[in-house]
Design a protein around this motif. Structure first.
Motif, PDB file in Angstrom:
ATOM      1  N   GLN A 106       0.824  -1.219   0.000  1.00  0.00           N
ATOM      2  CA  GLN A 106       0.000   0.000   0.000  1.00  0.00           C
ATOM      3  C   GLN A 106       0.850   1.258   0.000  1.00  0.00           C
ATOM      4  O   GLN A 106       0.465   2.265  -0.597  1.00  0.00           O
ATOM      5  N   ASP A 146      -5.269  -0.519  -4.543  1.00  0.00           N
ATOM      6  CA  ASP A 146      -5.212  -0.055  -3.158  1.00  0.00           C
ATOM      7  C   ASP A 146      -6.476  -0.455  -2.398  1.00  0.00           C
ATOM      8  O   ASP A 146      -6.399  -0.917  -1.256  1.00  0.00           O
ATOM      9  N   GLU A 147      -7.634  -0.305  -3.038  1.00  0.00           N
ATOM     10  CA  GLU A 147      -8.904  -0.689  -2.395  1.00  0.00           C
ATOM     11  C   GLU A 147      -8.968  -2.187  -2.136  1.00  0.00           C
ATOM     12  O   GLU A 147      -9.432  -2.625  -1.080  1.00  0.00           O
ATOM     13  N   THR A 150      -6.834  -2.946   0.844  1.00  0.00           N
ATOM     14  CA  THR A 150      -7.520  -2.537   2.070  1.00  0.00           C
ATOM     15  C   THR A 150      -8.560  -3.584   2.458  1.00  0.00           C
ATOM     16  O   THR A 150      -8.645  -3.986   3.621  1.00  0.00           O
ATOM     17  N   SER A 153      -6.892  -6.690   3.719  1.00  0.00           N
ATOM     18  CA  SER A 153      -6.232  -6.477   5.011  1.00  0.00           C
ATOM     19  C   SER A 153      -7.181  -6.679   6.184  1.00  0.00           C
ATOM     20  O   SER A 153      -6.761  -7.094   7.262  1.00  0.00           O
TER      21      SER A 153
END
Length: 195
Positions: A106, A146-147, A150, A153
């Motif tokens: 990220q 990136d989404e 996320t 994660s």
């Protein structure tokens, strides 16, 4: 004169991005290999293919500008890749390692999102709408990655929390949880009797 200066800066930033993406092409297979989560590994492999497409788009822009994409080393990406390598050399395992890899990935995505936003603004200012369109495609893919990271994660961090606890800590947590549950039941029963 000022436009010529901005064009030179634009070209310099594009070369920086070209080098950054090529560094990433070398780093992503290592991140995939270090992943214990199949979903994370597949995500890194998919992003590797996307990154090759990002390089191709940049090459299209350099061809249109009649310029070479080479000649610049991206120190920012070099540092981020080095940090990622350091993470992989730590003693983390399983979901904890995956959580660390997501953090490293990220950082890279945020760096790229900022860099692409900058060159898109320069392309628009210089009237390079075709370049801007190609760069926006890449920017959207970086944001999507990136989404996805996320989202991944959330599950992986939860697993990492469980893995990080020793069996005694888990037992204590379970015991404490069941005690608090039975205390609540007793409390409810006694308040009913008092009423």
């Amino acid at each position: 004169m000022a436009e010529n200066g901005l064009r030179e800066l634009y070209l310099d930033e594009l070369k920086d991005l070209y080098n950054a993406e090529n560094q990433l092409i070398k780093a992503l297979p290592k991140l995939a290999k270090a992943s214990s989560s199949d979903e994370l590994r597949e995500g890194f492999e998919q992003h590797l293919e996307q990154t090759k497409g990002h390089v191709e788009r940049l090459e299209q822009i350099f061809e249109a500008l009649d310029e070479s994409p080479k000649g610049k080393k991206c120190a920012g990406m070099e540092g981020l890749v080095k940090e990622g390598s350091e993470v992989m050399s730590e003693d983390f395992e399983g979901a904890v390692m995956d959580a660390a890899l997501i953090g490293a990935a990220q950082r890279v995505e945020h760096y790229e999102i900022a860099a692409y936003g900058t060159v898109i603004a320069f392309a628009n200012q210089l009237g390079e709408s075709e370049h801007a369109s190609l760069l926006k495609e890449t920017l959207e893919e970086e944001k999507e990655t990136d989404e996805k990271l996320t989202s991944l994660s959330e599950e992986i961090n939860s697993q990492a929390t469980s893995e990080g606890m020793g069996s005694e800590e888990e037992e204590e947590l379970t015991t404490a949880s069941s005690r608090s549950g039975s205390a609540k039941k007793k409390g409810r029963g006694s308040s009913r009797r008092a009423a």
